[in-house]
Scaffold this motif. Structure first.
Motif, PDB file in Angstrom:
ATOM      1  N   LEU A   1       0.987  -0.858   0.304  1.00 31.78           N
ATOM      2  CA  LEU A   1      -0.199   0.011   0.049  1.00 31.78           C
ATOM      3  C   LEU A   1       0.291   0.920  -0.461  1.00 31.78           C
ATOM      4  N   ASN A   2       0.307   2.308  -0.899  1.00 32.53           N
ATOM      5  CA  ASN A   2       0.979   3.353  -1.020  1.00 32.53           C
ATOM      6  C   ASN A   2      -0.110   4.494  -0.844  1.00 32.53           C
ATOM      7  N   PRO A   3       1.147   5.577  -0.052  1.00 30.84           N
ATOM      8  CA  PRO A   3      -0.168   7.096   0.264  1.00 30.84           C
ATOM      9  C   PRO A   3      -0.319   7.823  -0.692  1.00 30.84           C
ATOM     10  N   VAL A   4      -1.798   7.685  -0.921  1.00 28.32           N
ATOM     11  CA  VAL A   4      -1.948   9.027  -2.675  1.00 28.32           C
ATOM     12  C   VAL A   4      -1.478  10.590  -1.829  1.00 28.32           C
ATOM     13  N   SER A   5      -2.546  10.649  -0.452  1.00 24.62           N
ATOM     14  CA  SER A   5      -3.074  11.531   0.381  1.00 24.62           C
ATOM     15  C   SER A   5      -3.520  10.539   1.462  1.00 24.62           C
ATOM     16  N   ASP A   6      -2.903  11.544   2.604  1.00 25.26           N
ATOM     17  CA  ASP A   6      -2.923  10.832   4.370  1.00 25.26           C
ATOM     18  C   ASP A   6      -3.378  12.108   5.538  1.00 25.26           C
ATOM     19  N   SER A   7      -4.152  13.039   4.722  1.00 27.52           N
ATOM     20  CA  SER A   7      -4.346  13.615   5.430  1.00 27.52           C
ATOM     21  C   SER A   7      -5.644  13.292   5.968  1.00 27.52           C
ATOM     22  N   ASP A   8      -6.620  14.809   7.201  1.00 29.36           N
ATOM     23  CA  ASP A   8      -7.686  13.476   7.369  1.00 29.36           C
ATOM     24  C   ASP A   8      -8.732  14.026   6.497  1.00 29.36           C
ATOM     25  N   GLU A   9      -8.593  15.452   6.226  1.00 34.58           N
ATOM     26  CA  GLU A   9      -9.353  15.479   5.459  1.00 34.58           C
ATOM     27  C   GLU A   9      -9.803  14.758   3.940  1.00 34.58           C
ATOM     28  N   PHE A  10      -8.086  13.993   3.600  1.00 28.12           N
ATOM     29  CA  PHE A  10      -8.490  12.607   2.328  1.00 28.12           C
ATOM     30  C   PHE A  10      -7.243  11.909   2.154  1.00 28.12           C
ATOM     31  N   ARG A  11      -7.668  10.988   2.839  1.00 24.67           N
ATOM     32  CA  ARG A  11      -7.055   9.567   2.846  1.00 24.67           C
ATOM     33  C   ARG A  11      -7.263   8.331   2.347  1.00 24.67           C
ATOM     34  N   TYR A  12      -6.438   8.824   1.353  1.00 22.23           N
ATOM     35  CA  TYR A  12      -6.171   7.183   0.045  1.00 22.23           C
ATOM     36  C   TYR A  12      -4.825   6.575  -0.488  1.00 22.23           C
ATOM     37  N   TYR A  13      -5.173   5.764  -0.349  1.00 22.99           N
ATOM     38  CA  TYR A  13      -3.995   4.805  -0.367  1.00 22.99           C
ATOM     39  C   TYR A  13      -4.056   3.846  -2.071  1.00 22.99           C
ATOM     40  N   THR A  14      -2.895   3.350  -2.032  1.00 27.48           N
ATOM     41  CA  THR A  14      -3.172   2.272  -3.862  1.00 27.48           C
ATOM     42  C   THR A  14      -2.369   1.145  -3.583  1.00 27.48           C
ATOM     43  N   LEU A  15      -2.987  -0.389  -4.173  1.00 27.19           N
ATOM     44  CA  LEU A  15      -1.983  -1.134  -4.377  1.00 27.19           C
ATOM     45  C   LEU A  15      -1.259  -1.303  -5.346  1.00 27.19           C
ATOM     46  N   GLY A  16       0.271  -0.609  -5.318  1.00 27.84           N
ATOM     47  CA  GLY A  16       0.827  -0.348  -5.894  1.00 27.84           C
ATOM     48  C   GLY A  16       1.287   1.265  -7.223  1.00 27.84           C
ATOM     49  N   GLN A  17       1.763   1.823  -7.173  1.00 24.27           N
ATOM     50  CA  GLN A  17       1.893   3.424  -7.794  1.00 24.27           C
ATOM     51  C   GLN A  17       2.183   3.693  -8.579  1.00 24.27           C
ATOM     52  N   GLY A  18       1.851   5.283  -8.604  1.00 19.56           N
ATOM     53  CA  GLY A  18       2.008   5.199 -10.183  1.00 19.56           C
ATOM     54  C   GLY A  18       0.942   4.176 -11.039  1.00 19.56           C
TER      55      GLY A  18
END
Length: 253
Positions: free
Chosen positions: A163-180
């Motif tokens: 898992l790789n964080p795209v955004s990890d703020s309280d307003e927007f948390r989104y991770y992806t399997l793999g990156q780019g």
């Protein structure tokens, strides 16, 4: 080009559980241009086809089960029995034990510790995953969860997700399997939002606004109105039976 690689528990297939297959056929045929073919050896199961290739499955919803109509995402795994053991070990739930599909592979259904269900698929032969972003094709899957930390830990530990964080703020948390360009699935924190948890499938369309209007005209509903995103204009919809899915007009590269 088709990509052939070892399974890494990434989305590989989607199925619609529908209480009205005829109505679903009409709805998605008009929306995505799908045609349909019976699945050999599986009564009540249909394959949605585009350009002669299967893009999704549709299965009749047994009213006695009292299950809601829904889209199910399937993840490819290298060893489905090990994945089932790891699911239990890490607090997940096992909804359907592994079942062999003759000549194809083995299927099972599990849930994360918060109960969000997902399918597992172990193919008997190595599979390729062609990338097609044209109208009517599935292009992305993500889990919407209000138990983000629990889900992230489960997918890391039970299914080996990187898992790789795209955004990890309280307003927007989104991770992806793999990156780019190698990203294959998303994990989206919807805490505080008035929306339903579960996996969502995104299908490419030529025009997201037109698709949303057509879905509503055919008796579906618009859950999230069309809006622009970094990846293209998108909308969250539901079909006549209430099964939720998303459409996206991919941004031009």
């Amino acid at each position: 080009m088709p990509v052939v690689r070892a399974p890494r528990a990434e989305p590989c297939w989607v199925e619609l559980l529908s209480g009205d297959l005829d109505g679903a056929n009409e709805f998605y045929s008009r929306l995505f241009g799908w045609q349909y073919a019976a699945h050999d050896g599986a009564e009540g199961y249909q394959l949605a086809m585009l350009d002669g290739e299967p893009v999704a499955g549709l299965v009749a919803n047994d009213p006695e089960l009292k299950a809601p109509d829904a889209w199910t995402t399937y993840l490819n795994v290298a060893d489905i029995h090990s994945a089932m053991f790891a699911t239990k070990l890490h607090g997940g739930q096992r909804y359907l034990k592994p079942v062999d599909m003759p000549g194809q592979g083995t299927v099972a259904l599990i849930g994360d510790p918060a109960g969000a269900g997902v399918g597992l698929w172990q193919a008997f032969a190595a599979a390729s995953y062609p990338v097609d972003r044209s109208h009517g094709h599935r292009v992305w899957n993500e889990l919407h969860t209000k138990h983000f930390d629990i889900a992230a830990r489960f997918y890391r530990e039970a299914l080996g997700w990187d898992l790789n964080p795209v955004s990890d703020s309280d307003e927007f948390r989104y991770y992806t399997l793999g990156q780019g360009s190698d990203a294959a699935a998303g994990l989206y924190d919807i805490s505080g939002q008035d929306s339903t948890e579960g996996w969502r499938s995104y299908f490419a369309v030529d025009d997201a606004d037109r698709a949303a209007a057509l879905a509503e005209e055919m008796g579906g509903c618009v859950i999230t109105a069309p809006h622009d995103s970094f990846f293209g204009r998108t909308a969250m919809l539901a079909d006549r039976g209430g099964a939720q899915f998303a459409v996206i007009a991919p941004a031009k590269s």
